[in-house]
Design a protein around this motif. Structure first.
Motif, PDB file in Angstrom:
ATOM      1  N   VAL A 187      19.912 -27.552 -17.098  1.00 16.38           N
ATOM      2  CA  VAL A 187      18.475 -27.578 -17.384  1.00 16.38           C
ATOM      3  C   VAL A 187      17.687 -27.353 -16.098  1.00 16.38           C
ATOM      4  CG1 VAL A 187      16.580 -28.938 -18.334  1.00 16.38           C
ATOM      5  CG2 VAL A 187      18.882 -29.165 -19.304  1.00 16.38           C
ATOM      6  N   HIS A 188      18.097 -28.028 -15.028  1.00 20.87           N
ATOM      7  CA  HIS A 188      17.377 -27.907 -13.764  1.00 20.87           C
ATOM      8  C   HIS A 188      17.456 -26.494 -13.214  1.00 20.87           C
ATOM      9  CE1 HIS A 188      16.373 -28.606  -9.487  1.00 20.87           C
ATOM     10  NE2 HIS A 188      15.647 -29.588  -9.966  1.00 20.87           N
ATOM     11  N   SER A 189      18.558 -25.803 -13.464  1.00 23.30           N
ATOM     12  CA  SER A 189      18.694 -24.428 -12.998  1.00 23.30           C
ATOM     13  C   SER A 189      17.605 -23.540 -13.593  1.00 23.30           C
ATOM     14  CB  SER A 189      20.076 -23.880 -13.370  1.00 23.30           C
ATOM     15  OG  SER A 189      20.165 -22.502 -13.078  1.00 23.30           O
ATOM     16  N   LEU A 190      17.349 -23.693 -14.890  1.00 23.86           N
ATOM     17  CA  LEU A 190      16.318 -22.874 -15.538  1.00 23.86           C
ATOM     18  C   LEU A 190      14.926 -23.321 -15.139  1.00 23.86           C
ATOM     19  CD1 LEU A 190      16.600 -20.491 -17.605  1.00 23.86           C
ATOM     20  CD2 LEU A 190      18.691 -21.734 -17.049  1.00 23.86           C
ATOM     21  N   LEU A 191      14.723 -24.632 -15.023  1.00 23.71           N
ATOM     22  CA  LEU A 191      13.424 -25.130 -14.587  1.00 23.71           C
ATOM     23  C   LEU A 191      13.129 -24.649 -13.169  1.00 23.71           C
ATOM     24  CD1 LEU A 191      10.928 -26.916 -15.041  1.00 23.71           C
ATOM     25  CD2 LEU A 191      12.257 -28.838 -14.145  1.00 23.71           C
ATOM     26  N   GLY A 192      14.139 -24.682 -12.311  1.00 22.30           N
ATOM     27  CA  GLY A 192      13.947 -24.214 -10.948  1.00 22.30           C
ATOM     28  C   GLY A 192      13.589 -22.740 -10.884  1.00 22.30           C
ATOM     29  N   ALA A 193      14.233 -21.926 -11.723  1.00 23.86           N
ATOM     30  CA  ALA A 193      13.915 -20.497 -11.754  1.00 23.86           C
ATOM     31  C   ALA A 193      12.482 -20.271 -12.217  1.00 23.86           C
ATOM     32  CB  ALA A 193      14.891 -19.771 -12.675  1.00 23.86           C
ATOM     33  N   HIS A 194      12.071 -20.998 -13.251  1.00 29.97           N
ATOM     34  CA  HIS A 194      10.696 -20.880 -13.746  1.00 29.97           C
ATOM     35  C   HIS A 194       9.692 -21.288 -12.671  1.00 29.97           C
ATOM     36  CE1 HIS A 194       7.095 -21.334 -16.112  1.00 29.97           C
ATOM     37  NE2 HIS A 194       7.078 -22.644 -15.891  1.00 29.97           N
ATOM     38  N   VAL A 253       2.299 -26.348 -15.857  1.00 30.08           N
ATOM     39  CA  VAL A 253       3.317 -25.310 -15.670  1.00 30.08           C
ATOM     40  C   VAL A 253       4.681 -25.776 -16.163  1.00 30.08           C
ATOM     41  CG1 VAL A 253       2.142 -24.172 -13.757  1.00 30.08           C
ATOM     42  CG2 VAL A 253       3.704 -26.054 -13.291  1.00 30.08           C
ATOM     43  N   LEU A 254       4.899 -27.094 -16.195  1.00 33.54           N
ATOM     44  CA  LEU A 254       6.197 -27.600 -16.655  1.00 33.54           C
ATOM     45  C   LEU A 254       6.406 -27.320 -18.135  1.00 33.54           C
ATOM     46  CD1 LEU A 254       6.322 -31.068 -14.862  1.00 33.54           C
ATOM     47  CD2 LEU A 254       7.549 -28.987 -14.232  1.00 33.54           C
ATOM     48  N   GLY A 255       5.322 -27.233 -18.895  1.00 33.30           N
ATOM     49  CA  GLY A 255       5.439 -27.041 -20.336  1.00 33.30           C
ATOM     50  C   GLY A 255       5.359 -25.598 -20.788  1.00 33.30           C
ATOM     51  N   LEU A 305      14.106 -30.467 -23.170  1.00 36.82           N
ATOM     52  CA  LEU A 305      15.256 -31.123 -22.543  1.00 36.82           C
ATOM     53  C   LEU A 305      14.881 -31.810 -21.231  1.00 36.82           C
ATOM     54  CD1 LEU A 305      17.938 -28.356 -23.165  1.00 36.82           C
ATOM     55  CD2 LEU A 305      17.990 -30.670 -24.102  1.00 36.82           C
ATOM     56  N   PHE A 306      13.583 -31.915 -20.952  1.00 38.99           N
ATOM     57  CA  PHE A 306      13.151 -32.460 -19.667  1.00 38.99           C
ATOM     58  C   PHE A 306      13.587 -33.918 -19.500  1.00 38.99           C
ATOM     59  CE2 PHE A 306      10.072 -33.843 -16.441  1.00 38.99           C
ATOM     60  CZ  PHE A 306      10.187 -32.806 -15.530  1.00 38.99           C
TER      61      PHE A 306
END
Length: 341
Positions: free
Chosen positions: A106-113, A132-134, A142-143
């Motif tokens: 999950v963090h990998s995709l959040l980090g890319a975003h 921006v998180l949403g 999945l946050f």
């Protein structure tokens, strides 16, 4: 840089890119229930897996190829390629175990975003805040699971047994309030460890409140925990709290710190305790080169987009002293995590 050194750096970058790809493939399988469906159903063809997960068969067929390539699936059945099954690596993504690899996918995709957003807003200086998180629906859902998986083990293994305030609350039957509780993981772990402790979790997001309530009920702590809408600005707890917790949330409201610390002081019962958990930002940049702090440096860059920055334990302690409270600093995870009590 010499010609002889160039391939080494290129190969290193390629390895890092493949690691990111592997987590991204895992994220797709997690968020669409593909790992979970295989764990429940057992070996399946791509078409059977698509039906079990309720997903498009064309996408699932291509995902199966990618998941196989990265070692999450193995081939099984009478004919090669007929059915696929989870490998040990794939089974690690089939549940929500806090000790597993799911939060890192999950963090990998959040980090890319957030990296893309940072690159964009760096040109204008805009800091649009936490909205921006949403912006990515599949990540937002999945946050809470990500935070629980990343920080729950540190809480249970290091913080919970070390701080006497939790044992004291259990003995007195006091009420703990968690501001910005998310999916309730902090209070749920407290309640599992201490059978007399009662808790109230406040959060502004309905989905988080519903998730926290459901998880507490499933774990058998729902009779002592309550989750409701609210925060420091909309405080809905009538009785003074024996403990008020803020977990990795203070840096989000640091610009309003005068009000925050006065609020903590004024809403505690006599003898009550505030427990603030934050990443412990080091005093010197050189400390960030330690591999154990690289993630903190990256996250602080992402926080800038949201209008925030990480804090040192000493800065937090100074604010407690300013409002007449006595702080104690406790460091965990090799000094990278600070709990100021």
């Amino acid at each position: 840089m010499t010609d002889n050194a160039t391939p080494t750096f290129r190969e290193q970058a390629m390895g890092q890119a493949q690691g990111a790809m592997a987590l991204q493939v895992a994220f797709i399988g997690v968020t669409n229930g593909l790992f979970a469906a295989l764990a429940e159903k057992g070996p399946a063809t791509p078409a059977e897996l698509a039906r079990a997960a309720g997903m498009d068969p064309g996408y699932v067929a291509r995902w199966v190829d990618a998941a196989y390539a990265f070692g999450y699936l193995s081939e099984t059945g009478a004919e090669e390629g007929d059915r696929v099954a989870l490998t040990d690596a794939g089974r690690g993504f089939a549940g929500e175990a806090s000790s597993g690899p799911l939060p890192f996918a999950v963090h990998s995709l959040l980090g890319a975003h957030m990296s893309e957003r940072t690159a964009h807003f760096m040109r204008t200086g805009e800091r649009p805040g936490e909205a921006v998180l949403g912006e990515r629906e599949t990540i937002a859902g999945l946050f809470g699971t990500m935070l629980e998986g990343m920080f729950g083990p540190v809480f249970e293994d290091q913080i919970l047994p070390d701080l006497p305030v939790f044992r004291e609350m259990d003995a007195s039957g006091g009420t703990a309030v968690d501001l910005g509780c998310g999916n309730g993981w902090y209070l749920r772990r407290l309640a599992r460890a201490y059978p007399h402790l009662r808790g109230i979790g406040l959060d502004l997001f309905d989905d988080a409140i519903h998730e926290a309530t459901a998880k507490a009920a499933a774990e058998g702590t729902g009779d002592r925990l309550e989750f409701r809408k609210g925060d420091m600005h909309d405080y809905t707890v009538a009785e003074p709290a024996a403990l008020i917790a803020m977990n990795r949330a203070l840096h989000h409201v640091w610009d309003d710190k005068d009000r925050v610390f006065a609020f903590l002081r004024d809403n505690l019962a006599d003898g009550g305790t505030a427990v603030i958990w934050e990443p412990n930002w080091p005093g010197k940049r050189a400390a960030l080169a330690d591999p154990r702090r690289r993630g903190m440096a990256f996250q602080n860059l992402m926080e800038h987009v949201q209008g925030n920055h990480f804090l040192s334990a000493d800065a937090i302690a100074a604010e407690f002293e300013r409002v007449g409270m006595t702080p104690e600093i406790h460091l965990y995870a090799e000094g990278n995590e600070a709990v100021v009590v």
